[in-house]
Enzyme design. Structure first.
Site, short mmCIF file in Angstrom:
data_model
loop_
_atom_site.label_atom_id
_atom_site.label_comp_id
_atom_site.label_asym_id
_atom_site.label_seq_id
_atom_site.Cartn_x
_atom_site.Cartn_y
_atom_site.Cartn_z
N LYS A 185 22.94 -14.44 -4.09
CA LYS A 185 22.69 -13.85 -5.42
C LYS A 185 22.73 -12.34 -5.25
CE LYS A 185 20.20 -12.13 -8.12
NZ LYS A 185 20.49 -10.80 -8.71
N GLU A 260 12.99 -8.01 3.98
CA GLU A 260 13.34 -6.62 4.35
C GLU A 260 13.02 -5.78 3.12
OE1 GLU A 260 14.33 -6.03 7.33
OE2 GLU A 260 15.56 -7.66 8.08
N CYS A 294 16.83 2.33 2.59
CA CYS A 294 15.49 1.84 2.91
C CYS A 294 14.89 2.58 4.09
CB CYS A 294 15.52 0.34 3.18
SG CYS A 294 16.68 -0.11 4.48
N GLU A 392 7.65 4.97 -2.50
CA GLU A 392 9.09 5.03 -2.22
C GLU A 392 9.82 5.52 -3.47
OE1 GLU A 392 11.32 1.34 -1.91
OE2 GLU A 392 12.32 2.12 -0.13
P1 NAD Z 1 14.72 -5.47 -6.27
O1 NAD Z 1 13.56 -6.06 -5.58
O2 NAD Z 1 14.56 -5.02 -7.67
O3 NAD Z 1 15.94 -6.48 -6.29
C1 NAD Z 1 16.52 -7.03 -5.12
C2 NAD Z 1 17.15 -8.35 -5.45
O4 NAD Z 1 16.14 -9.27 -5.85
C3 NAD Z 1 18.15 -8.30 -6.61
O5 NAD Z 1 19.25 -9.15 -6.32
C4 NAD Z 1 17.34 -8.85 -7.76
O6 NAD Z 1 18.14 -9.45 -8.75
C5 NAD Z 1 16.50 -9.90 -7.05
N1 NAD Z 1 15.28 -10.30 -7.75
C6 NAD Z 1 14.51 -9.58 -8.60
N2 NAD Z 1 13.48 -10.33 -9.04
C7 NAD Z 1 13.58 -11.54 -8.44
C8 NAD Z 1 12.82 -12.74 -8.49
N3 NAD Z 1 11.74 -12.86 -9.26
N4 NAD Z 1 13.21 -13.79 -7.73
C9 NAD Z 1 14.29 -13.69 -6.94
N5 NAD Z 1 15.07 -12.60 -6.88
C10 NAD Z 1 14.72 -11.53 -7.61
O7 NAD Z 1 15.20 -4.29 -5.32
P2 NAD Z 1 16.35 -3.23 -5.63
O8 NAD Z 1 15.80 -2.23 -6.59
O9 NAD Z 1 17.61 -3.95 -5.92
O10 NAD Z 1 16.54 -2.56 -4.18
C11 NAD Z 1 15.85 -1.44 -3.75
C12 NAD Z 1 14.76 -1.83 -2.77
O11 NAD Z 1 15.31 -2.53 -1.67
C13 NAD Z 1 14.05 -0.64 -2.18
O12 NAD Z 1 12.67 -0.87 -2.18
C14 NAD Z 1 14.56 -0.59 -0.75
O13 NAD Z 1 13.72 0.02 0.19
C15 NAD Z 1 14.76 -2.03 -0.46
N6 NAD Z 1 15.68 -2.20 0.66
C16 NAD Z 1 15.16 -2.61 1.86
C17 NAD Z 1 16.01 -2.75 2.96
C18 NAD Z 1 15.46 -3.20 4.29
O14 NAD Z 1 16.25 -3.62 5.11
N7 NAD Z 1 14.17 -3.12 4.53
C19 NAD Z 1 17.37 -2.49 2.83
C20 NAD Z 1 17.85 -2.06 1.59
C21 NAD Z 1 16.99 -1.94 0.51
#
Ligand code: NAD
Length: 498
Positions: A185, A260, A294, A392
């Site tokens: 997804k 992550e 991240c 963040e």
């Molecule tokens: P997000 O949590 O909003 O979304 C991530 C994914 O989760 C998307 O595909 C979204 O559609 C899905 N999602 C949202 N709600 C959900 C639910 N209830 N059930 C299942 N899936 C759901 O994050 P974002 O804004 O897309 O990404 C930014 C974040 O990602 C930042 O906090 C960043 O630090 C983190 N990040 C972490 C790493 C790592 O390796 N630690 C790497 C890249 C990004």
């Protein structure tokens, strides 16, 4: 929609992004879609299928049907397929980078690097799965115990919008190498590059149903994947709040999860460090990928004797960073991914001005009247309880603060809920190791920004995540280990009832 005026718009841009289920491109069962826009015009250029429980169920059914054959293939056979996927990614580097840049706002030069990393992920995990062995434990002449590794089944992969294609590859490659089939997804703000997977995977000979892609909104399509009883494992990369929610939802089926999550990673800079090298690294570490990274070193802690000078030099460099059209090869910082995210980052810039001293950036560059652009922003004298020190921001914004000694440096480094990465700069190697060990984080770099070695564990502690991926850790995650105990002699059994 074809009137979208954004410069750098790729010629062959699709206007309709569909699911890929059981080897077929398909719309949502109920026909619903959502608009997808680019971060320069913020105007929609395409619609994407909005997946529902029904679509996720179709995808899981296809993945389950494909599982027996894919999981039984020899490791070498699957590795061959992964090599072909890597070739397919590389052959499309330009198109992939153009799509990624247009959709996410990442500078084109950095998007090209991401495409190469994606190819490398497939080659690397192909090598791992061929080379990896299984453990055996001998207990004298009495017993030999050995481990059998089996793929867990249908993996659910949920990815964020920063470096979308690369992060998808980071999960697809080890899941496929391990023998799992899967449902991916992708993030709803950046579905474009994922629309290239079907042709890449088809061409590489991945059988129908092994990989399925369901687009959609997190709370619907993502949640449906998390709730599906036929998906025993969820690999999630995204925000800490969503991660917490997914872990709670996964408990209903006791799913294996890897999380992550977010970060607020410190750079600890001692006065004896190579300051020129540190400056380049700090600037790159927090402003590359538009700061939407991240592992960004978003808190820079500087030893007092060099604090004034380093902060001034950092501010000067930030002012000179080239912000511009993502498709321009001269651009160093592009446009932030989405108008909503841009507004959120601007809010933090405003909050920062109440909490600390703004020394660079702080607003839209004058030459870019439209689009989600922000001049790299530096705040100095940031107190540890400031929101811009604790939360963040995920944009080109850095918080700088002084420290007086090693103890205070470590205290400040550990003073947030996050623990993803940390960076230590010093010429005193003993101190470098000491601080690296004392910092609460999953990963530390000494005298460097984030330069990855794919064999090493990747992940965070505290609110930055659960579990580790990378190298053999990824294979551990996508497989179940079963221990088989074999008696080589008579067992010594107490003779109950004899
Ligand atoms: P997000 O949590 O909003 O979304 C991530 C994914 O989760 C998307 O595909 C979204 O559609 C899905 N999602 C949202 N709600 C959900 C639910 N209830 N059930 C299942 N899936 C759901 O994050 P974002 O804004 O897309 O990404 C930014 C974040 O990602 C930042 O906090 C960043 O630090 C983190 N990040 C972490 C790493 C790592 O390796 N630690 C790497 C890249 C990004």
């Amino acid at each position: 929609m074809s009137t979208n005026p954004t410069p750098g718009r790729p010629a062959d841009l699709p206007t309709r992004i569909r699911h890929w289920i059981g080897g077929e491109l398909t719309d949502s069962a109920d026909g619903r879609t959502f608009p997808v826009s680019d971060p320069v015009s913020n105007a929609p250029y395409a619609t994407a299928a909005a997946g529902t429980t029904d679509d996720v169920d179709r995808a899981v059914t296809a993945a389950r049907a494909a599982f027996p054959a894919w999981s039984k293939l020899g490791n070498r056979e699957r590795a061959r397929v992964l090599y072909r996927i890597a070739d397919g990614v590389e052959a499309r580097e330009e198109r992939l980078a153009a799509f990624e840049t247009f959709d996410s706002g990442l500078p084109i030069t950095q998007a090209r690097g991401q495409a190469r990393r994606a190819a490398e992920n497939f080659r690397y995990f192909a090598d791992v799965i061929v080379a990896i062995g299984e453990e055996a434990f001998r207990a004298g002449d009495q017993q030999i115990n050995y481990v059998v590794r089996t793929p867990v089944g249908v993996a659910g992969l949920i990815t964020p919008w920063n470096t979308p294609f690369m992060l998808e590859s980071w999960k697809l490659a080890p899941a496929l190498a391990s023998g799992c089939t899967l449902v991916l997804k992708p993030a709803e703000w950046t579905p474009l590059s994922a629309s290239l997977w079907p042709e890449i995977l088809d061409e590489a000979g991945v059988p129908s149903g092994v990989v399925n892609i369901v687009h959609g909104i997190g709370e619907e399509a993502g949640q449906a994947l998390v709730d599906h009883p036929g998906v025993p494992l969820i690999s999630f990369t995204g925000s800490t709040d969503t991660g917490r929610h997914i872990v709670r939802s996964s408990a209903a089926h006791l799913k294996t999860t890897s999380m992550e999550l977010g970060g607020k990673s410190p750079v600890v800079l001692f006065a004896d460090a190579d300051l020129d090298a540190a400056l380049d690294s700090v600037v790159f570490g927090v402003f590359s990928l538009n700061g939407e990274r991240c592992t960004a070193g978003s808190r820079v802690l500087v030893e007092r004797p060099i604090y004034e000078e380093f902060t001034r030099r950092l501010a000067e460099r930030a002012e000179r960073v080239k912000v511009g059209l993502p498709s321009d090869p001269a651009t160093e910082v592009g446009a932030l991914v989405h108008a909503e995210h841009y507004a959120r980052v601007l809010d933090y810039v405003e909050i920062g001005q109440q909490e600390a001293k703004l020394v660079a950036g702080g607003g839209r560059p004058a030459h870019l009247p439209e689009g989600n652009y922000l001049q790299p922003t530096v705040f100095a004298d940031v107190p540890r309880d400031a929101r811009i020190f604790q939360e963040e921001i995920f944009g080109p914004v850095v918080a700088v603060a002084p420290f007086d000694d090693e103890t205070e440096a470590v205290e400040l480094a550990n003073a947030t809920e996050y623990g993803l990465a940390a960076y230590v700069w010093t010429s005193d190697l003993k101190r470098g190791h000491r601080v690296a060990h004392a910092v609460e984080s999953g990963m530390v770099w000494i005298n460097s920004h984030n330069v990855r070695d794919l064999r090493t564990p990747f992940g965070g502690v505290k609110s930055s995540g659960l579990g580790r991926e990378g190298g053999a850790h990824s294979i551990d995650f996508y497989t179940e280990s079963k221990i088989v105990h074999v008696m080589l002699d008579q067992p010594h059994t107490p003779r109950f009832g004899a």
